[in-house]
Scaffold this motif. Structure first.
Motif, mmCIF file in Angstrom:
data_model
loop_
_atom_site.group_PDB
_atom_site.id
_atom_site.type_symbol
_atom_site.label_atom_id
_atom_site.label_comp_id
_atom_site.label_asym_id
_atom_site.label_seq_id
_atom_site.Cartn_x
_atom_site.Cartn_y
_atom_site.Cartn_z
ATOM 1 N N SER A 95 -1.766 6.566 2.303
ATOM 2 C CA SER A 95 -2.491 4.797 2.846
ATOM 3 C C SER A 95 -3.937 4.604 2.307
ATOM 4 C CB SER A 95 -3.045 5.224 4.177
ATOM 5 O OG SER A 95 -3.428 6.152 3.603
ATOM 6 N N GLY A 96 -4.860 4.803 1.339
ATOM 7 C CA GLY A 96 -5.530 4.202 0.836
ATOM 8 C C GLY A 96 -5.234 3.495 -0.931
ATOM 9 N N ASN A 97 -6.839 3.355 -1.772
ATOM 10 C CA ASN A 97 -5.619 2.819 -3.147
ATOM 11 C C ASN A 97 -5.369 3.114 -3.561
ATOM 12 O OD1 ASN A 97 -7.488 0.285 -1.135
ATOM 13 N ND2 ASN A 97 -9.310 1.508 -1.921
ATOM 14 N N THR A 98 -4.208 3.105 -3.983
ATOM 15 C CA THR A 98 -3.260 3.370 -4.907
ATOM 16 C C THR A 98 -2.300 2.320 -5.800
ATOM 17 O OG1 THR A 98 -1.218 4.632 -3.644
ATOM 18 C CG2 THR A 98 -3.282 6.191 -4.703
ATOM 19 N N PRO A 99 -2.422 2.861 -6.801
ATOM 20 C CA PRO A 99 -1.329 1.835 -7.263
ATOM 21 C C PRO A 99 0.193 1.501 -6.893
ATOM 22 C CG PRO A 99 -2.535 2.993 -8.993
ATOM 23 C CD PRO A 99 -2.441 3.415 -7.916
ATOM 24 N N TYR B 33 -6.681 -3.175 -9.646
ATOM 25 C CA TYR B 33 -5.580 -2.472 -11.493
ATOM 26 C C TYR B 33 -5.601 -3.758 -12.680
ATOM 27 C CZ TYR B 33 -5.499 -0.478 -6.599
ATOM 28 O OH TYR B 33 -4.935 -0.161 -5.483
ATOM 29 N N GLU B 97 -4.243 -0.546 1.883
ATOM 30 C CA GLU B 97 -2.645 -0.362 1.066
ATOM 31 C C GLU B 97 -2.395 -1.926 0.455
ATOM 32 O OE1 GLU B 97 -1.938 1.944 4.426
ATOM 33 O OE2 GLU B 97 -2.988 0.486 4.105
#
Lengths: 112, 110
Positions: A95-99, B33, B97
């Motif tokens: 639920s976090g900031n992941t690619p 990113y 998200e």
């Protein structure tokens, strides 16, 4: 390795018809998102569905998620010529900031 | 009011050159990113930064070096460009998200 696989790779429909695109993925996810990319542009977020949700609506968009089958579908109702674009599903693993891990996309052409 | 901007939009250069792509976001997001989209439209993560710290570095050649001077900027420097580096490079940012993408930088290496 690639997570999402969209199906079909390309779809051509008449204006006013509904368009359905499918996405399958391989591992457990926290959420699944759909993005649109117009030719020569960046990606635009359309809708997010979490792993504990089964269906979500946003305007003419309807997304379903079946975690048992590891699949999702995007339905665009009453399509318009302006919906012509590539549509990508992307899976998020927490639920976090992941690619995000993207599929190869479905190229939708809506003919006026 | 562009949320995520990238410069340049197009970059044509010779093999062996060094080039940089800049990205800025005005959304106040902590995470940024870099993604690469190849000729078949496949998008793959390259790097992820959170508050100027490198979080994720996928299997990218070390000719690619990201730099984040502050949390609103994430630049990408590429040394000794190769033909296979030709692609569209997208910067993105997020608070949670959902990710917000820049317009892309189309890099062509001749």
């Amino acid at each position: 390795s690639q997570q999402g696989e969209e199906d079909p790779q390309a779809l051509s429909i008449q204006e006013g018809e509904n368009a359905t695109m499918n996405c399958s993925y391989k591992t457990s996810i926290n959420n699944l998102q759909w993005y649109r990319q117009n030719s020569g542009r960046g990606l635009v977020h359309l809708i997010l569905i979490r792993s504990n949700e089964r269906e979500k609506h946003s305007g003419r968009l309807r997304v379903t998620l079946d975690t048992s089958k590891k699949s999702s579908s995007l339905l665009i109702t009453a399509s318009r010529a302006a919906d012509t674009a590539s549509y990508f599903c992307a899976t998020g693993f927490d639920s976090g900031n992941t690619p995000l891990v993207f599929g190869k996309g479905t190229r939708l052409s809506v003919i006026a | 009011d562009t949320a995520v901007s990238q410069t340049p939009k197009y970059l044509v250069t010779q093999m062996g050159n060094d080039k940089s792509i800049k990205c800025e976001q005005n959304l106040g997001h902590d995470t940024m990113y870099w993604y690469k989209q190849d000729s078949k439209k496949f998008l793959k993560i390259m790097f992820s930064y959170n508050n100027k710290e490198l979080i994720i570095n996928e299997t990218v050649p070390n000719r690619f070096s990201p730099k984040s001077p502050d949390k609103a900027h994430l630049n990408l420097h590429i040394n000794s460009l190769e033909l296979g580096d030709s692609a569209v490079y997208f910067c993105a940012s997020s608070a949670q998200e959902t990710q917000y993408f820049g317009p892309g930088t189309r890099l062509l290496v001749l």
